[in-house]
Design a protein around this motif. Structure first.
Motif: not given
Length: 140
Positions: A44-45, A48-49, A51-52
């Motif tokens: 998940e991290q 998120t990383r 995608t950002s």
């Protein structure tokens, strides 16, 4: 005599065997020790990383560098990461990189069914951006 003096000076300038083996002398002062305080990154991290990262990429170099780093990991990026990467490629106006993202997925997945599942899930995105896969572009 001068030869003897030269030999004596060289011997004095050399570090002694005892000093070379001491732990303090063996560790250079410029050495940086890595720490394990970052630990393992969860999926998940990771998602998120990246995608950002892709949402903030401003040029083709950044997009391709991010894809290189993202696909270097021992996992298949989530559909959210792939969507962000494809949108970033189209935002910097590089159709070829957007198509190659799907080639990267095809190489990363374990079997053809997983690749088809990715294509199916990302079909609305592909239709929205007018993207074809390599297989669709080069049908013989």
């Amino acid at each position: 005599m001068s030869r003897m003096l030269t030999t004596a000076m060289r011997a004095a300038a050399r570090p002694t065997l005892k000093a070379a083996r001491s732990p303090a002398a063996a560790i250079p002062s410029q050495l940086r020790f890595s720490s394990n305080e970052h630990g393992q990154e969860s999926f998940e991290q990771f998602s998120t990383r990246y995608t950002s990262f892709f949402q903030n990429a401003e040029d083709l170099f950044e997009v391709q560098r991010g894809l290189n780093n993202c696909f270097a990991h021992d996992l298949v990026p989530s559909p959210e990461v792939i969507e962000a990467a494809v949108r970033a490629a189209r935002r910097v106006d590089d159709y070829a990189t957007a198509v190659r993202v799907f080639e990267g997925i095809k190489e990363k997945v374990e079997n053809p069914q997983q690749y088809k599942a990715y294509l199916e899930e990302l079909k609305p995105l592909r239709e929205e951006l007018g993207l074809l896969t390599k297989e669709e572009l080069f049908t013989s």
